[in-house]
Design a protein around this motif. Structure first.
Motif, short mmCIF file in Angstrom:
data_model
loop_
_atom_site.label_atom_id
_atom_site.label_comp_id
_atom_site.label_asym_id
_atom_site.label_seq_id
_atom_site.Cartn_x
_atom_site.Cartn_y
_atom_site.Cartn_z
N CYS A 1 15.03 90.14 19.73
CA CYS A 1 13.92 89.77 18.85
C CYS A 1 12.91 88.89 19.58
O CYS A 1 11.69 89.03 19.40
N ALA A 2 13.43 87.97 20.40
CA ALA A 2 12.53 87.08 21.13
C ALA A 2 11.62 87.87 22.08
O ALA A 2 10.41 87.63 22.15
N ILE A 3 12.21 88.83 22.78
CA ILE A 3 11.40 89.58 23.74
C ILE A 3 10.44 90.51 23.01
O ILE A 3 9.32 90.78 23.48
N ARG A 4 10.86 91.01 21.83
CA ARG A 4 9.93 91.83 21.04
C ARG A 4 8.74 91.01 20.59
O ARG A 4 7.59 91.48 20.62
N PHE A 5 8.99 89.80 20.17
CA PHE A 5 7.89 88.91 19.79
C PHE A 5 7.00 88.61 21.00
O PHE A 5 5.77 88.62 20.90
N ALA A 6 7.64 88.35 22.12
CA ALA A 6 6.87 88.00 23.32
C ALA A 6 5.95 89.13 23.74
O ALA A 6 4.80 88.91 24.15
N THR A 7 6.44 90.37 23.65
CA THR A 7 5.62 91.51 24.08
C THR A 7 4.69 92.00 23.00
O THR A 7 3.64 92.57 23.30
N GLY A 8 5.08 91.80 21.77
CA GLY A 8 4.28 92.35 20.67
C GLY A 8 3.17 91.43 20.19
O GLY A 8 2.09 91.89 19.81
N LEU A 9 3.39 90.13 20.21
CA LEU A 9 2.41 89.20 19.65
C LEU A 9 1.42 88.69 20.68
O LEU A 9 0.29 88.35 20.33
N PHE A 10 1.84 88.62 21.92
CA PHE A 10 0.99 87.98 22.93
C PHE A 10 0.41 89.02 23.88
O PHE A 10 1.06 90.02 24.20
N PRO A 11 -0.82 88.77 24.36
CA PRO A 11 -1.44 89.72 25.29
C PRO A 11 -0.73 89.70 26.64
O PRO A 11 0.05 88.79 26.95
N PHE A 12 -1.04 90.70 27.44
CA PHE A 12 -0.41 90.80 28.76
C PHE A 12 -0.75 89.59 29.62
O PHE A 12 0.02 89.19 30.49
N SER A 13 -1.88 88.99 29.35
CA SER A 13 -2.32 87.86 30.17
C SER A 13 -1.55 86.58 29.87
O SER A 13 -1.67 85.60 30.61
N ASN A 14 -0.77 86.55 28.80
CA ASN A 14 -0.07 85.33 28.44
C ASN A 14 1.05 85.05 29.43
O ASN A 14 1.98 85.85 29.60
N VAL A 15 0.98 83.93 30.08
CA VAL A 15 1.93 83.59 31.14
C VAL A 15 3.32 83.35 30.57
O VAL A 15 4.33 83.80 31.15
N ALA A 16 3.40 82.68 29.43
CA ALA A 16 4.72 82.37 28.86
C ALA A 16 5.45 83.65 28.47
O ALA A 16 6.68 83.76 28.64
N SER A 17 4.73 84.62 27.91
CA SER A 17 5.39 85.87 27.53
C SER A 17 5.89 86.61 28.75
O SER A 17 6.95 87.24 28.73
N LYS A 18 5.13 86.53 29.86
CA LYS A 18 5.59 87.19 31.09
C LYS A 18 6.85 86.50 31.62
O LYS A 18 7.76 87.15 32.13
N TYR A 19 6.89 85.20 31.47
CA TYR A 19 8.10 84.47 31.88
C TYR A 19 9.30 84.94 31.06
O TYR A 19 10.39 85.17 31.60
N ALA A 20 9.10 85.09 29.74
CA ALA A 20 10.20 85.55 28.88
C ALA A 20 10.66 86.95 29.30
O ALA A 20 11.86 87.23 29.33
N CYS A 21 9.70 87.81 29.63
CA CYS A 21 10.07 89.17 30.06
C CYS A 21 10.84 89.14 31.37
O CYS A 21 11.83 89.87 31.56
N LEU A 22 10.41 88.29 32.29
CA LEU A 22 11.11 88.19 33.57
C LEU A 22 12.53 87.68 33.39
O LEU A 22 13.46 88.11 34.08
N MET A 23 12.72 86.77 32.46
CA MET A 23 14.05 86.21 32.25
C MET A 23 15.02 87.24 31.63
O MET A 23 16.24 87.08 31.73
N THR A 24 14.50 88.24 30.98
CA THR A 24 15.37 89.21 30.30
C THR A 24 15.34 90.59 30.93
O THR A 24 15.96 91.52 30.43
N VAL A 25 14.62 90.74 32.03
CA VAL A 25 14.47 92.07 32.63
C VAL A 25 15.77 92.58 33.23
O VAL A 25 15.94 93.77 33.48
N ALA A 26 16.73 91.69 33.47
CA ALA A 26 18.03 92.10 34.01
C ALA A 26 19.14 91.85 32.99
O ALA A 26 20.31 91.66 33.35
#
Length: 1720
Positions: free
Chosen positions: A389-414
């Motif tokens: 749910c956290a990663i869905r929120f990070a990718t769905g609510l925030f634009p690609f330019s959002n640094v924090a959302s990219k950090y969240a994606c990187l932390m869960t990519v593996a």
């Protein structure tokens, strides 16, 4: 008056007092109880007091003695007729007391009385509806009552607090059942005194109450809606009862009663009142609820969220959300499947409300926060949900330019969970160039995350996570390693994302490819423009960080991340090192030299990676060493010494072929040496030998060349790469360059390893750049070698690139990547233009026109390489028209790849030309495809691209190819020049996704094509959408490529152009070309997915029309595609007819469109597939549409009923005409057809329709049903009509009742159908329908049935009459009893039917309603006699016979004196005339009726004489079969009426028969058995006719004895048995008490002799001996002590008995001995 009453009461009281026994008291009660109770209505107080006193006396005596019965029947009649309340109350007390004492027979009589006395409204509820409501409310309390369970004194929350004085107070007080108040509990249990309240009798009480509630007699339909609502509520209470019987009755009752309107507010309020009681504020669900109720409530909330209007939902949404959230919080710890499901329902409800009323959630983020808190507290096996749910929120609510959302994606990519990894990867996917361009034009916000901020964030987070990683390292990690606090897998993705972000930040238009081999990708992916932009970006970043006053260290931090990754040792170090090295190489090759200079003294740091296990890492580190190691060597300095030492160490490893050095180290050392030597020539072309002595240079090169002879491909490949690296920048310093080149050519020829081969060819091309003198030899080899590579297509791309490099030198764009020192360009030698001219001439004029397909393919690929990499070369520009012509001609090649390469080449040529050339090229291409003009000297427009018609035909009949389709697509838009754009986009060969394909950089061309085609999307998208589904896979793939390239957001595009697309598809589904019809059908199936009602509604009917047209297409593949469309259309249509998914108005609109079409056109279609699909869809709609279906039920039901016949398998019709051939009876076949019809899906649809029938539907439905019953022709349809009637009667009785009489009348004719199965089906329907008809209609109908049975000889009609009556009896027993007097006489008559099967049916009915008792015959005697009298006069012999049998049965059980005036003349008249089959039953009837009515003949002696005369007449009939019955009847009559002395008249006839003197001449063999039976009858009759007159006996006894004894001796056993009976009656009738000696000794002696001979000594028949012994005993008993007992007789008897005593059977001999002893 009062005094008289008192006097009467005193007398009655005395009677009661004098009744000593129970029997006397019971008799007195039967007489006086009711009159005494009536005196309670007296106005005098003393009279009423006297009555009470008498009743008290009665109670004291009656209550203790259950054997004393009360006159319940009289009491019931008095209760129903008397109006005094006091009298009724006391009468009811005694009814209750007496009812418990009744036996079964009395109970039946009472029940019959009740049923006979019922009226349309027995309780007068219509006039007094409040009585019904009050009664039902009390019965509701009874149904809510539960067996008491001892509980604490606290009550249900809806109950009031109990006072200490309450009867329910106390520690042991039972808990109050749900739904009841303390007062209602006390009322129901009679202050807890009712005996049934705590026993098993409670179940009987409840079931009795439910029978009363469900009774349509007690609660007729005419009652008010309020009464029916209370019935409804009571039945709902029953469905939750603890007793299964009560639950079943409640559920069944809900199906039968008239249901209230559940949309009515008053009904809803009443249901809430039932649930909440007086506490209106109680929430739903309440604190004591169960999971089932919770889930029902949640489902209701979901329905509100989906279906309610915005105006209705908005005000209550906050309340609903609050309640749902409260439930989830309070039940956060609840476990179990049901609890989890309930919470899931709540969450779904919240989400539905959020979509409709988002304002609630926008204003209050605490809701979302609370959800995440709940997710984080889930058990370990569910904790991944929080991350997801956290990663869905990070990718769905925030634009690609959002640094924090990219950090969240990187932390869960593996992440271990696949869905989380996939979502994170989506969040890290870079936007397309078009998206970036659109963002620039529409918004000032950046679309990419800031590189600097992201690096800083990773640095910051690495410090905070370091402590956590330390903690993790303190416990087992199962092979996982951490870098800077991040898992190594995550760190790899961080580095990869940094690399892509750096590149994209420098050039937003670049397309960064993903690959497992990132070293190769970085070599080929970037265009010169991109490389320049990255160099500039890195230069600015590096220079900015190098300033003293700048604290920013972004690039330094990035490099530090890479170093840390390089230094890490762990399980993932291979991938980690590979990624880090790739990133470093890009930095060193594109960043200023000052950056790489920092590593020039750190060569030793790179040395360990030379032997890396991963080959790509070894090649990357070698490349890095080549750049870093050769830096700053121009002047003599310590660095040069370090470098030389390092190089010599590498050389030593290369020469060391022992096993002391690993193969990885040798391989890496070879590569490193090659890259170093190459970069020395690059950087220091003039002083290279000052740095490294020439001899040493040549030695190293020689050692590298030697590796070309290695047996390991890895070393051969490394040597080839090294030679390319060295030879690219100048002539290879070697002892014999030509020989080295030849060795490399031989390697390319002979190696079987593709990569080695490609590396060798690429190196030859690069050597040709550095050494132009050897270029021609290399080209000659490549021209010859390329066409031979038929299986390895990629090799020709490498050859093409090598040729381009040789032809253009450093002007070739493929060489740009090798200028990998940012601050220095390599020395570029110019290439003569003649080289390129020669190359083009050879390929264009010789190879491209070759008849060999392989040569043409190679030429096509090489030309593409030349156009791509040498586009700026003058020779290439000059040859553009020629190139276009060749590419165009190659479009018609049979090889698929050749076509694609040619299309790419045409696109590139078009891009390179100016406007005039472009116009010329467009005309040429369009002419070739469209008009057939020659495109090249050897290729004509008629040349087929594929085998004839392999891809189908165009509308005009010509052959079609992929590129013709593309041209057609462009022509449709009136812009043929767009064909070049489409050719760029139509990449569907897997080669373009490979490394070589990527090297051509078509992605950038595609991006450009996208931008140019964007203005044409409105016209293009509909055609493209359809072409994606083209049956030709090549066209399909090409168009799909174009679609994917042009349409980045397919859902959005389809939504935007939906109307245009669907119109195009509808047109295409009816096109002439089958390919268009097929592709349109497939596209339509896909387009329909997920469409809303509003979108599809206006096209719905047209879609169905075109789908059905395609479903009946002549081509199978089109039909298959249409089947998919119809299936998708069905799912969508059914969904939009379902009130769960759409509003009532929307669903009704869809039904109004689709039902008339499916019924009127679909089902009636001649195409089998169309009709079947229509049926399937209708059935699904019937099951889902619910109440929305009502306006169409009549039409649907009629269609389905007709479909039962029209869609029946043809085999059934065939079998019906060939039953004998297949040894199947017609009845068996019809039974099978009937079963099939009942199990048909169409019947399921009809049943679904029945569920939704109401008062608005029934008028039309009943009219249609009546019409179909009258006019239906097929057996399945008729059976379906019958089944529908049964369903309506069971499920919708209240709705059906007003139309029942009319339908019953129609069924009167329907049951006469010629098919037995149909007749039986309609009979069953009549049985169920009879429950609902009026008594008058049912009486008429049963009279009609009686007429069918009584007035015809047709067996089928008589049979169905019986079956129909049985069905009425079985399924409408209450109604049957109401009309019993009209039908039971016929039933009784039918039980004697000659056909056993029919008789059994009538017997079943008779026994069901009379229990076989004779009392029923007596009860309906008048009607039975009337019917039988009529049938006796019937012209039908069978009717006469059956009525005679029936009347005889009646005479056997009752006296018929009162009916003799009617019966006797009819019987006597029936005996007149000739003999007929069955007349024996009439003659047999006569003695029976006369003997049962002796009183009638007490003064009718002449009538008896007449009867005797008639019987004698009938006994003389010639027909022997009849005659024996007539003789039997004569004997029975004369035996029964002693006053009729007719012996003299009959003896001569009977003795003549016994002597067998009749018709001796005509006696035949086959008549003998019959004659013997006649003789037996005569023998028996003569005894029965024997006179009782003493004088007559004296006169004829001798003759009687003589005749019978003679017959006894000479006849067979059956006649002798009859004679023995006759002699027994003869002896019994002798009048021995008179003085007259009525029988002589001689006769007795003769009788004994004959008895001995004819019976007692017949050892063959034991029965005859036993019968003779009985006669002997009768003789002794009769004669002993009379004047006939003489010595002669006595002596003869002893003689006979002495013989009998010797009988072998003890049972005979012993009896004989006893008889002998009695003679003394």
């Amino acid at each position: 008056m009062a005094d008289k009453d008192l006097e009467l009461l005193d007398n009655v009281e005395l009677r009661f007092a004098l009744a000593e026994s129970d029997a006397q008291l019971e008799k007195t009660l039967n007489t006086f109880l009711c009159p005494v109770l009536l005196k309670l209505a007296s106005p005098a107080e003393n009279v009423r007091a006297k009555v009470v006193g008498i009743l008290t006396h009665i109670n004291k005596r009656v209550r203790p003695k259950p054997v004393i019965k009360l006159p319940v029947t009289s009491l019931l009649q008095q209760f129903s007729t008397n109006g005094s309340v006091l009298v009724k109350n006391f009468t009811l007390i005694y009814i209750e007391m007496g009812y418990e004492r009744l036996n079964l027979e009395c109970l039946s009589e009472v029940k019959q009385l009740n049923e006979d006395n019922t009226t349309a409204d027995p309780y007068d509820f219509v006039a007094n509806p409040l009585d019904a409501v009050t009664l039902l409310s009390r019965l509701q309390d009874v149904l809510l009552y539960r067996q008491p369970i001892i509980a604490q004194p606290s009550l249900h929350s809806s109950s009031e607090a109990q006072s200490p004085s309450s009867p329910l107070a106390g520690a042991t007080a039972p808990a109050i059942p749900d739904g009841m108040s303390p007062q209602s509990l006390l009322y129901v249990t009679n202050n807890r005194k009712a005996p049934w309240a705590t026993t098993n009798e409670l179940k009987n009480i409840k079931t009795g109450a439910l029978r009363f509630i469900c009774s349509t007699t007690s609660f007729p339909d005419a009652l008010s809606a309020q009464v029916h609502l209370e019935r409804f509520v009571a039945l709902i209470a029953a469905t939750g009862d603890a007793y299964n019987e009560a639950v079943s009755m409640g559920e069944d009752g809900l199906k039968r009663i008239k249901l209230p309107d559940l949309e009515d507010k008053s009904v809803v309020d009443r249901l809430y009142q039932m649930y909440q009681g007086s506490n209106r504020g109680k929430p739903v669900p309440g604190p004591k609820t169960n999971t089932k109720l919770v889930m029902a409530g949640m489902a209701f909330v979901q329905w509100i969220a989906r279906m309610s209007s915005q105006a209705a939902l908005a005000p209550i949404a906050p309340v609903l959300v609050s309640g749902l959230l409260k439930y989830t919080r309070e039940n956060a710890d609840a476990v179990g499947m049901e609890s989890e499901a309930a919470k899931g329902f709540a969450y779904v409800a919240v989400s539905l409300i959020s979509k409709r009323v988002p304002e609630i959630f926008r204003k209050d983020l605490s809701i979302t926060e609370g959800f995440f808190d709940q997710l984080s507290s889930q058990p370990p096996n569910e904790e991944h949900q929080a991350r997801y749910c956290a990663i869905r929120f990070a990718t769905g609510l925030f634009p690609f330019s959002n640094v924090a959302s990219k950090y969240a994606c990187l932390m869960t990519v593996a992440d271990p969970k696949l869905e989380i990894r996939e979502e994170a990867k989506r969040g890290l996917t870079f936007p397309t160039a078009r998206a970036i361009e659109e963002n620039v034009t529409t918004s000032q916000e950046p679309i990419l995350p800031d590189f600097i901020k992201l690096v800083d964030l990773i640095k910051l987070k690495s410090r905070t996570t370091q402590s956590r990683s330390d903690e993790i390292h303190s416990r087992p990690t199962y092979g996982k390693s951490f870098i800077m606090g991040f898992p190594s897998e995550v760190f790899i993705h961080i580095l990869q994302f940094f690399r892509r972000l750096l590149i994209t930040s420098a050039d937003p238009d670049v397309i960064v490819e993903e690959s497992s081999n990132e070293y190769e990708i970085q070599q080929f992916v970037f265009t010169p423009e991109t490389r320049k932009k990255i160099k500039t970006w890195l230069k600015d970043m590096w220079e900015n960080e190098s300033r003293i006053d700048n604290e920013q260290e972004t690039l330094s931090s990035y490099i530090s991340f890479l170093e840390i990754a390089m230094n890490h040792q762990g399980p993932d170090d291979k991938s980690l090192h590979s990624t880090a090295l790739t990133c470093l190489l890009e930095l060193f090759s594109l960043a200023p030299s000052s950056l790489s200079e920092q590593y020039s003294h750190r060569l030793g740091w790179f040395k360990p990676y030379i032997g890396s296990p991963k080959i790509e890492s070894r090649q990357t580190v070698a490349h890095i060493i080549g750049i870093v190691g050769t830096d700053n060597l121009g002047a003599i300095n310590p660095q040069r010494e370090v470098f030389l030492q390092f190089l010599r160490e590498l050389h030593a490893v290369i020469k060391d072929k022992t096993k002391q050095v690993t193969v990885e180290q040798r391989h890496g050392s070879i590569l490193a040496a090659g890259f170093i030597l190459g970069r020395l020539l690059y950087r220091y072309p003039s002083v290279v030998f000052d740095i490294l002595p020439e001899a040493e240079f040549q030695e190293i090169v020689g050692n590298i060349v030697e590796e070309l002879e290695s047996k390991q491909n890895m070393f051969v490949s490394a040597a080839a790469i090294c030679l390319g690296e060295i030879g690219r920048y100048g002539v290879i310093p070697s002892m014999d360059v030509s020989k080295d080149i030849q060795r490399l050519i031989e390697t390319a020829k002979t190696t079987k390893d593709i990569k080695t081969q490609e590396h060798s060819i690429a190196s030859l091309g690069h050597i040709g750049v550095g050494n132009p003198k050897q270029a021609q030899d290399i080209l000659t080899f490549l021209y010859d070698f390329g066409p031979k590579q038929t299986k390895q297509t990629e090799v020709n791309f490498t050859i093409g690139e090598a040729i381009a490099c040789i032809g253009a030198g450093w002007q070739c764009t493929a060489m740009d990547v090798f200028a990998d020192v940012a601050d220095q360009e390599p020395s570029k030698t110019s290439v003569d233009v003649a080289v390129m001219d020669g190359i083009l001439s050879t390929i264009l004029n010789e190879m491209a026109t070759s008849p060999k397909a392989a040569t043409k393919k190679a030429a096509c690929i090489w030309l593409l390489s030349l156009v791509k990499f040498c586009s700026s070369h003058p020779s290439v520009k000059l040859q553009l028209p020629k190139l276009h012509s060749v590419f165009s001609s190659l479009l018609s090649d049979r090889d698929e790849l050749t076509q694609e390469v040619a299309s790419k080449g045409i696109g590139l040529v078009y891009e390179l030309g100016d406007q005039s050339i472009r116009s010329q090229l467009v005309g040429s291409l369009v002419g070739m495809f469209g008009e057939g003009r020659k495109a090249a000297p050897k290729v004509t427009g008629e040349t087929e691209l594929f085998d004839g018609n392999a891809l189908g035909q165009a509308p005009d009949g010509s052959s079609l190819s992929t590129y013709q389709s593309i041209l057609s697509l462009a022509s449709d838009m009136n812009q043929p020049e767009l064909v070049y754009k489409f050719m760029h986009l139509a990449s569907h060969n897997s080669m373009w996704q490979s490394r070589k394909g990527a090297a051509f950089g078509f992605s950038s061309i595609v991006s450009q094509a996208e931008a140019e085609l964007k203005p044409h999307l409105a016209t293009l998208i509909p055609r493209l959408y359809r072409y994606q589904y083209d049956p030709n896979p090549k066209v399909n793939e090409a168009m799909t490529s174009i679609w994917r390239a042009l349409v980045k957001e397919p859902k959005k595009a389809v939504q935007e152009y939906f109307d245009v697309i669907i119109k195009d598809l509808l047109e295409g589904m009816g096109a002439r070309a089958w390919r268009t019809r097929e592709s349109s059908s497939l596209a339509m199936a896909d387009l329909l997915q997920g469409r809303s009602v509003e979108e599809i509604e206006k096209y719905l009917e047209n879609i169905w029309i075109m789908s059905f047209r395609a479903l009946d297409d002549i081509k199978e593949s089109v039909r298959t595609a249409a089947f998919k469309t119809c299936r998708a259309l069905t799912l969508m249509t059914v969904k939009y007819c379902d009130p769960k998914h759409v509003t009532a108005a929307e669903g009704q609109r869809v039904l109004d469109i689709i039902i008339p079409f499916l019924v009127g056109k679909g089902l009636l279609s001649n195409a089998e597939e169309v009709s079947k699909f229509s049926l399937t869809t209708i059935l699904k709609i019937c099951k889902q549409a619910g109440p929305l279906l009502r306006s169409h039920i009549t039409v649907i039901v009629a269609a389905l009923l007709e479909g039962l016949t029209s869609m029946e398998p043809q085999m059934m019709n065939y079998l019906s005409f060939h039953t004998e051939k297949y040894q199947v009876s017609q009845e068996q076949l019809e039974s099978s057809r009937l079963s099939a019809a009942k199990l048909s899906p169409m019947m399921e649809g009809i049943e679904a329709c029945v569920e939704n029938v109401d008062d608005t539907v029934m008028p039309d439905l009943s009219s249609q049903l009546i019409t179909m019953i009258k006019k239906a022709v097929g057996l399945p349809t008729k059976a379906g009509c019958a089944h529908l009637l049964v369903s309506l009667c069971i499920k919708k009785p209240a709705v059906m009742r007003p139309f029942a009489d009319t339908i019953l009348k129609t069924l009167g004719s329907a049951i006469k159908d010629k098919s037995p199965a149909v007749r039986k089906s309609y009979a069953v329907a009549v049985g169920y329908l009879s429950r609902l008809v009026t008594d008058a209609a049912l009486v008429k109908f049963v009279e009609r049935l009686g007429g069918y049975y009584l007035d015809t000889e047709e067996e089928d009609l008589r049979s169905i009459s019986a079956v129909t009556v049985r069905e009425i009896s079985k399924n409408a027993s209450d109604k049957f009893k109401g009309v019993a007097s009209a039908i039971l006489p016929t039933v009784h008559y039918g039980t004697f039917d000659a056909h056993k099967d029919i008789a059994d049916v009538w017997k079943e009915v008779w026994e069901e309603h009379t229990t076989g008792a004779t009392s029923a015959v007596k009860l309906y005697a008048d009607e039975i006699i009337q019917l039988l009298s009529k049938q006796l006069t019937s012209a039908s012999w069978n009717a006469k016979k059956q009525s005679a049998i029936a009347l005889k049965a009646v005479s056997d059980v009752m006296e018929l004196t009162k009916y003799m005036d009617t019966i006797l003349p009819l019987v006597l008249d029936g005996l007149s005339g000739r003999t007929w089959d069955g007349k024996e039953h009439v003659v047999n009837l006569l003695p029976s009726v006369t003997l049962s009515s002796k009183v009638y003949f007490s003064d009718k002696a002449l009538k008896l004489q007449e009867i005797a005369k008639i019987l004698l007449r009938e006994s003389k009939k010639v027909n022997k079969q009849y005659r024996r019955y007539a003789i039997d009847a004569l004997g029975k009559f004369l035996d029964g009426f002693a006053e009729v002395d007719y012996y003299v008249e009959v003896k001569s006839m009977l003795f003549t028969i016994l002597e067998n003197k009749e018709d001796e001449d005509e006696d035949e063999e086959h008549d003998k058995p019959l004659q013997l039976m006649v003789m037996a009858s005569a023998a028996k009759a003569v005894g029965m006719a024997w006179t009782r007159n003493a004088q007559m006996q004296e006169q004829h006894s001798g003759e009687f004895a003589t005749k019978t004894c003679q017959a006894l001796v000479r006849n067979i056993w059956n006649v002798r048995a009859a004679l023995l009976e006759s002699l027994t009656m003869f002896l019994e009738k002798l009048e021995l008490s008179s003085n007259i000696k009525v029988i002589s000794d001689d006769s007795i002696v003769l009788l004994l002799d004959s008895l001995l001979e004819g019976s007692l000594r017949d050892f063959k028949y034991v029965g005859l001996r036993n019968q003779g012994l009985d006669l002997l005993k009768t003789l002794i008993d009769k004669l002993k002590g009379t004047n006939a007992w003489t010595p002669t007789v006595s002596t003869k008897l002893r003689e006979v008995l002495s013989i009998v005593r010797k009988d072998p059977l003890p049972s005979i001999s012993e009896v004989a001995a006893v008889l002998d002893s009695t003679l003394d």
